[in-house]
Design a protein around this motif. Structure first.
Motif, PDB file in Angstrom:
ATOM      1  N   GLY A 108       2.465   1.814  -3.290  1.00  0.00           N
ATOM      2  CA  GLY A 108       1.528   1.815  -4.408  1.00  0.00           C
ATOM      3  C   GLY A 108       1.742   0.686  -5.384  1.00  0.00           C
ATOM      4  O   GLY A 108       1.654   0.877  -6.598  1.00  0.00           O
ATOM      5  N   LYS A 154       0.830  -1.206   0.000  1.00  0.00           N
ATOM      6  CA  LYS A 154       0.000   0.000   0.000  1.00  0.00           C
ATOM      7  C   LYS A 154       0.867   1.260   0.000  1.00  0.00           C
ATOM      8  O   LYS A 154       0.632   2.183  -0.774  1.00  0.00           O
ATOM      9  CB  LYS A 154      -0.939  -0.003   1.201  1.00  0.00           C
ATOM     10  N   TYR A 155       1.879   1.301   0.858  1.00  0.00           N
ATOM     11  CA  TYR A 155       2.717   2.487   0.982  1.00  0.00           C
ATOM     12  C   TYR A 155       3.416   2.829  -0.332  1.00  0.00           C
ATOM     13  O   TYR A 155       3.503   3.987  -0.730  1.00  0.00           O
ATOM     14  CB  TYR A 155       3.755   2.308   2.097  1.00  0.00           C
ATOM     15  N   LYS A 207      -0.085  -1.750  -6.242  1.00  0.00           N
ATOM     16  CA  LYS A 207      -1.213  -2.105  -7.111  1.00  0.00           C
ATOM     17  C   LYS A 207      -1.084  -1.403  -8.460  1.00  0.00           C
ATOM     18  O   LYS A 207      -1.286  -1.989  -9.505  1.00  0.00           O
ATOM     19  CB  LYS A 207      -2.533  -1.744  -6.434  1.00  0.00           C
TER      20      LYS A 207
END
Length: 131
Positions: free
Chosen positions: A27, A24-25, A29
Motif C-alpha cells: 500500500g 501495491k501489496y 500509494k
C-alpha cells in the motif's frame, strides 16, 4: 555445487520480480504519502535497484554457475556473495521485529522461508569457495 548455484539463481530472479508487486501489496500509494518527497523517492529508487541487483546476481548464477564454482575468480565472487547473504540472514534474525510476523500465519511462514533461503544461499556460496 553448480546445481545449487543455479537453483539460487532461479530463486533470486523470482525474488527480484516479486519486488515489482511491493508498492501495491504494501500500500505504498497511501503509506508513502506520509513521507517527505525525498523519502518517497528513496523507497522507490532503492527498491528498484535492489530488485535489479538481485535479478543480475540471479542471472549470473543461472548462466555462469560453472565459472562461479570452478574458477578462482568465480570462487572469490561466490565467497563474497556468501558473506553478503549471511549478513542478510543476520538482519532477518535480529533486525526485523517479531511484531511483524509473530501471531500472523502468512508472515511467520514467509519469515521462516527467508531464514531457510538465506541460510541455504550463504552456506552454498561459502561452500563453493572451498570446493
Amino acid at each position: 555445487m553448480e546445481t545449487h548455484i543455479q537453483i539460487i539463481g532461479i530463486f533470486l530472479v523470482l525474488l527480484a520480480l516479486v519486488h515489482f508487486i511491493f508498492p501495491k501489496y504494501f500500500g505504498w500509494k497511501t503509506e508513502l504519502q506520509k513521507l517527505e518527497l525525498i523519502n518517497k523517492q528513496l523507497m522507490v529508487v532503492h527498491t528498484f535497484f535492489i530488485a535489479l541487483v538481485v535479478f543480475l546476481i540471479g542471472i549470473l548464477c543461472i548462466f555462469y554457475s560453472y565459472e562461479l564454482t570452478h574458477t578462482y575468480f568465480g570462487k572469490i565472487i561466490a565467497l563474497g556473495l556468501g558473506i553478503f547473504w549471511f549478513i542478510r540472514l543476520i538482519f532477518q534474525l535480529l533486525v526485523y521485529s517479531p511484531k511483524l510476523w509473530r501471531g500472523k500465519s502468512f508472515e511467520t511462514v514467509v519469515h521462516i522461508f527467508f531464514i531457510i533461503m538465506w541460510t541455504y544461499m550463504s552456506s552454498s556460496f561459502a561452500l563453493t569457495y572451498y570446493y
